[in-house]
Motif scaffolding. Structure first.
Motif, PDB file in Angstrom:
ATOM      1  N   THR A 190      39.281  95.811 -22.036  1.00 13.48           N
ATOM      2  CA  THR A 190      40.080  95.962 -23.382  1.00 13.48           C
ATOM      3  C   THR A 190      41.163  97.464 -23.102  1.00 13.48           C
ATOM      4  O   THR A 190      40.617  98.444 -22.769  1.00 13.48           O
ATOM      5  CB  THR A 190      39.281  96.498 -24.714  1.00 13.48           C
ATOM      6  N   MET A 191      42.328  96.932 -23.054  1.00 15.25           N
ATOM      7  CA  MET A 191      43.161  98.015 -22.625  1.00 15.25           C
ATOM      8  C   MET A 191      43.773  98.648 -24.005  1.00 15.25           C
ATOM      9  O   MET A 191      44.592  98.211 -24.595  1.00 15.25           O
ATOM     10  CB  MET A 191      44.609  97.463 -22.292  1.00 15.25           C
ATOM     11  N   ASN A 192      42.913  99.615 -24.608  1.00 11.76           N
ATOM     12  CA  ASN A 192      43.261 100.225 -26.031  1.00 11.76           C
ATOM     13  C   ASN A 192      43.130 101.642 -25.879  1.00 11.76           C
ATOM     14  O   ASN A 192      42.762 102.166 -25.037  1.00 11.76           O
ATOM     15  CB  ASN A 192      42.171  99.534 -26.925  1.00 11.76           C
ATOM     16  N   LEU A 193      43.932 102.068 -26.881  1.00 12.25           N
ATOM     17  CA  LEU A 193      43.917 103.513 -27.250  1.00 12.25           C
ATOM     18  C   LEU A 193      44.118 104.513 -25.915  1.00 12.25           C
ATOM     19  O   LEU A 193      43.444 105.402 -25.383  1.00 12.25           O
ATOM     20  CB  LEU A 193      42.432 104.117 -27.819  1.00 12.25           C
ATOM     21  N   GLY A 194      45.416 104.119 -25.270  1.00 12.10           N
ATOM     22  CA  GLY A 194      45.916 105.138 -24.140  1.00 12.10           C
ATOM     23  C   GLY A 194      45.260 104.912 -22.922  1.00 12.10           C
ATOM     24  O   GLY A 194      45.583 105.582 -21.855  1.00 12.10           O
ATOM     25  N   LYS A 195      44.766 103.724 -22.630  1.00 15.06           N
ATOM     26  CA  LYS A 195      43.953 103.364 -21.589  1.00 15.06           C
ATOM     27  C   LYS A 195      45.180 102.947 -20.335  1.00 15.06           C
ATOM     28  O   LYS A 195      44.840 103.298 -19.511  1.00 15.06           O
ATOM     29  CB  LYS A 195      43.017 102.267 -21.894  1.00 15.06           C
ATOM     30  N   SER A 251      48.052 112.576 -25.596  1.00 17.95           N
ATOM     31  CA  SER A 251      48.179 113.887 -25.314  1.00 17.95           C
ATOM     32  C   SER A 251      47.753 114.365 -23.981  1.00 17.95           C
ATOM     33  O   SER A 251      46.914 113.420 -23.237  1.00 17.95           O
ATOM     34  CB  SER A 251      47.847 114.824 -26.360  1.00 17.95           C
ATOM     35  N   ASN A 252      48.217 115.754 -23.493  1.00 19.10           N
ATOM     36  CA  ASN A 252      47.628 115.922 -22.269  1.00 19.10           C
ATOM     37  C   ASN A 252      46.181 116.316 -22.175  1.00 19.10           C
ATOM     38  O   ASN A 252      45.346 116.198 -21.377  1.00 19.10           O
ATOM     39  CB  ASN A 252      48.359 117.214 -21.772  1.00 19.10           C
ATOM     40  N   GLU A 253      45.697 116.680 -23.498  1.00 19.50           N
ATOM     41  CA  GLU A 253      44.336 116.976 -23.694  1.00 19.50           C
ATOM     42  C   GLU A 253      43.547 115.725 -23.376  1.00 19.50           C
ATOM     43  O   GLU A 253      42.358 115.915 -22.926  1.00 19.50           O
ATOM     44  CB  GLU A 253      44.022 117.438 -24.980  1.00 19.50           C
ATOM     45  N   ALA A 254      43.843 114.652 -23.722  1.00 14.26           N
ATOM     46  CA  ALA A 254      43.191 113.272 -23.618  1.00 14.26           C
ATOM     47  C   ALA A 254      43.255 112.952 -22.128  1.00 14.26           C
ATOM     48  O   ALA A 254      42.182 112.558 -21.689  1.00 14.26           O
ATOM     49  CB  ALA A 254      43.826 112.210 -24.489  1.00 14.26           C
ATOM     50  N   LEU A 255      44.317 113.229 -21.502  1.00 15.32           N
ATOM     51  CA  LEU A 255      44.622 112.799 -20.074  1.00 15.32           C
ATOM     52  C   LEU A 255      43.548 113.748 -19.295  1.00 15.32           C
ATOM     53  O   LEU A 255      42.782 113.362 -18.210  1.00 15.32           O
ATOM     54  CB  LEU A 255      45.846 113.060 -19.546  1.00 15.32           C
ATOM     55  N   GLN A 256      43.496 114.889 -19.808  1.00 19.25           N
ATOM     56  CA  GLN A 256      42.353 116.006 -19.086  1.00 19.25           C
ATOM     57  C   GLN A 256      41.036 115.555 -19.212  1.00 19.25           C
ATOM     58  O   GLN A 256      40.009 115.691 -18.075  1.00 19.25           O
ATOM     59  CB  GLN A 256      42.541 117.314 -19.395  1.00 19.25           C
ATOM     60  N   ILE A 257      40.521 115.126 -20.347  1.00 15.23           N
ATOM     61  CA  ILE A 257      39.204 114.533 -20.489  1.00 15.23           C
ATOM     62  C   ILE A 257      39.030 113.365 -19.699  1.00 15.23           C
ATOM     63  O   ILE A 257      37.961 113.154 -19.124  1.00 15.23           O
ATOM     64  CB  ILE A 257      39.009 114.415 -22.042  1.00 15.23           C
ATOM     65  N   ALA A 258      40.027 112.538 -19.711  1.00 17.29           N
ATOM     66  CA  ALA A 258      39.984 111.456 -18.644  1.00 17.29           C
ATOM     67  C   ALA A 258      39.531 111.676 -17.394  1.00 17.29           C
ATOM     68  O   ALA A 258      38.859 110.927 -16.670  1.00 17.29           O
ATOM     69  CB  ALA A 258      41.174 110.530 -18.665  1.00 17.29           C
ATOM     70  N   ALA A 260      42.078 110.176 -28.543  1.00 17.43           N
ATOM     71  CA  ALA A 260      42.971 109.052 -28.378  1.00 17.43           C
ATOM     72  C   ALA A 260      43.292 108.708 -29.654  1.00 17.43           C
ATOM     73  O   ALA A 260      44.563 108.364 -30.049  1.00 17.43           O
ATOM     74  CB  ALA A 260      42.729 108.050 -27.656  1.00 17.43           C
ATOM     75  N   ARG A 261      42.304 108.293 -30.740  1.00 20.72           N
ATOM     76  CA  ARG A 261      42.708 108.005 -31.851  1.00 20.72           C
ATOM     77  C   ARG A 261      43.475 108.921 -32.681  1.00 20.72           C
ATOM     78  O   ARG A 261      44.298 108.516 -33.463  1.00 20.72           O
ATOM     79  CB  ARG A 261      41.088 107.428 -32.596  1.00 20.72           C
ATOM     80  N   ARG A 262      43.039 109.917 -32.681  1.00 18.29           N
ATOM     81  CA  ARG A 262      43.868 111.246 -33.435  1.00 18.29           C
ATOM     82  C   ARG A 262      45.037 111.309 -32.616  1.00 18.29           C
ATOM     83  O   ARG A 262      45.982 111.469 -33.677  1.00 18.29           O
ATOM     84  CB  ARG A 262      43.082 112.457 -33.030  1.00 18.29           C
ATOM     85  N   ASP A 263      45.631 111.166 -31.502  1.00 19.64           N
ATOM     86  CA  ASP A 263      46.978 111.138 -31.070  1.00 19.64           C
ATOM     87  C   ASP A 263      47.909 109.985 -31.486  1.00 19.64           C
ATOM     88  O   ASP A 263      48.769 110.036 -31.805  1.00 19.64           O
ATOM     89  CB  ASP A 263      46.940 111.292 -29.438  1.00 19.64           C
ATOM     90  N   LYS A 264      47.015 108.690 -31.614  1.00 18.97           N
ATOM     91  CA  LYS A 264      47.703 107.613 -32.112  1.00 18.97           C
ATOM     92  C   LYS A 264      48.343 107.698 -33.562  1.00 18.97           C
ATOM     93  O   LYS A 264      49.040 107.313 -34.113  1.00 18.97           O
ATOM     94  CB  LYS A 264      46.846 106.251 -31.980  1.00 18.97           C
TER      95      LYS A 264
END
Length: 448
Positions: free
Chosen positions: A79-84, A385-392, A418-422
């Motif tokens: 599943t390609m979802n939520l910023g993946k 956000s950059n925060e999500a990418l950092q956690i990834a 990712a849900r918050r950013d979306k």
């Protein structure tokens, strides 16, 4: 006499060393250095005439074949979802992947679009978020793509123009072993039809999640002896399919550590299987230089990224010139003056309508080109956000360290952010739409 003496003195200075300097003999270390340089020059072969290797730019000093190496990969992303998509693109850039096939994407519909330096082709079901496949190419390969075939939600293909022969890449997502026999038969029939549509001279690469185990038994011309596990019934079917179409399973040809062979891990982490494969035409098997998984890559899936490096020459396809788009929201007063003056000088009497129309059209186009600025291409807004990418990135590190508990926590954090950013991105879009509607900017209103 003085002149002759001066002349003799000058000659002596040029031809002989000064007594104060003396004759400097080479030391033992210098002799060894010269010998090693001489041997290195002999091994490197003859130098180009008129130019030393040191004078060449770095790009020319590199081996020519380095410009022909490409990396292809396949990944079941679950599943390609939520910023993946952003995470996958970052992994492509980090590992230098040129072509990436995606399985189980679960997008509806079919189409293509550009995102940053990548172009995405995808195909899914029309009404349900189920199965789905995609091919992502970087800008280096996108320039050579001739076209795409959106077959169905289980297979998609692109054709790439090469220097001497073209390359066809097919991404597949095969039914699981628990699927009905009719569904499996339909899958292989569709794939056979897609292969028959491919020109025989093309280099054929079929990549994806096959949901089969071909095992470690070597079959001449089809599999190597470096597979993983024991062959099952679905694996036997895949081998027979490869034999009929003269295909070789490349990631069984190269000896690797077990962690570079398995492509799927069970939820409890106790079992690993090799069920993703990269297939290649037998006559082009020498183009494949390596095939292995990249356990360090992560996108929150239970599948490993499988890559193969191949050596081919691609050719840039000339793009046709599209229509010129002007920024109509910034029409200057000079345009009105230019058109008005040109129309004043236009002869309207005894003119053929077609002639008059062509001249009027040319006046408008020339005035627009001269005075109206071009419309800039709008880039797709980034909402992750950059925060999500950092956690990834931290999640990927936890996977490499084998810390499953920390990995699960970071995965949950990533999904939450990712849900918050979306949600924040959609709220901002809605505010802009409402504001454009309030002030009467209908053009910007319907752009959203």
């Amino acid at each position: 006499m003085d002149k002759d003496n001066r002349h003799i003195k000058v000659m002596t200075l040029e031809d002989e060393p000064l007594r104060s300097e003396g004759i400097q003999h080479a030391t033992e270390e210098e002799r060894r250095t010269r010998t090693s340089r001489f041997r290195a020059d002999e091994a490197a072969g003859p130098k180009l005439k008129g130019r030393s290797v040191a004078d060449m730019p770095g790009s020319e000093r590199k081996v020519q074949c380095c410009k022909e190496k490409y990396c292809i990969g396949t990944w079941n992303v679950r599943t390609m979802n939520l910023g993946k998509l952003d995470v996958v693109k970052n992994e492509m850039a980090r590992i230098n992947i040129d072509i990436l096939g995606i399985s189980e994407q679960k997008w509806m519909g079919m189409g293509e679009f550009s995102s940053d330096d990548h172009h995405i082709y995808y195909c899914g079901q029309e009404t349900r978020k189920r199965n789905g496949v995609a091919l992502i190419v970087n800008k280096r390969v996108a320039k050579a793509v001739l076209g795409c075939n959106f077959k169905n939600d289980r297979m998609i293909s692109i054709r790439i123009q090469g220097r001497h022969f073209n390359i066809t890449v097919i991404q597949v997502y095969a039914p699981t072993t628990g699927a009905e026999e009719t569904e499996i038969e339909q899958f292989y029939e569709d794939l056979q039809h897609l292969i028959e549509m491919t020109p025989k001279k093309d280099v054929l690469l079929i990549i994806g999640d096959w949901n089969t185990k071909v095992g470690s038994q070597e079959i001449k011309g089809t599999t190597g002896k470096f597979g993983l596990g024991v062959q099952n019934e679905a694996g036997q079917r895949l081998i027979e399919f490869c034999q009929e179409n003269k295909l070789v399973i490349t990631n069984t040809l190269f000896q690797q550590h077990k962690r570079r062979l398995y492509t799927w891990t069970s939820p409890d982490g106790q079992h690993q299987n090799q069920i993703d494969y990269i297939l290649c035409s037998q006559r082009r098997r020498s183009s494949i230089q390596s095939a292995k998984t990249r356990p360090g890559a992560d996108c929150g899936s239970d599948h490993q990224l499988l890559i193969a490096k191949f050596k081919l020459k691609l050719k840039k396809v000339g793009k046709t010139t599209g229509p010129v788009r002007y920024n109509l929201s910034q029409i200057p007063y000079e345009y009105t003056v230019e058109v008005r003056n040109r129309f004043k000088d236009l002869d309207w009497v005894d003119r053929v309508p077609e002639e008059l129309w062509m001249e009027a059209r040319n006046i408008i186009q020339e005035a627009a080109t001269k005075t109206i600025p071009m419309k800039r291409k709008c880039k797709k807004a980034k909402w992750l956000s950059n925060e999500a990418l950092q956690i990834a990135g931290e999640r990927r590190q936890a996977k490499c360290e084998g810390d499953s508990e920390r990995y699960r926590k970071l995965n949950a954090d990533f999904q939450k952010i990712a849900r918050r950013d979306k949600k924040a991105f959609l709220n901002e879009q809605c505010k802009e739409i409402e504001e454009n509607n309030r002030i009467g900017k209908t053009r910007d209103l319907f752009k959203k």
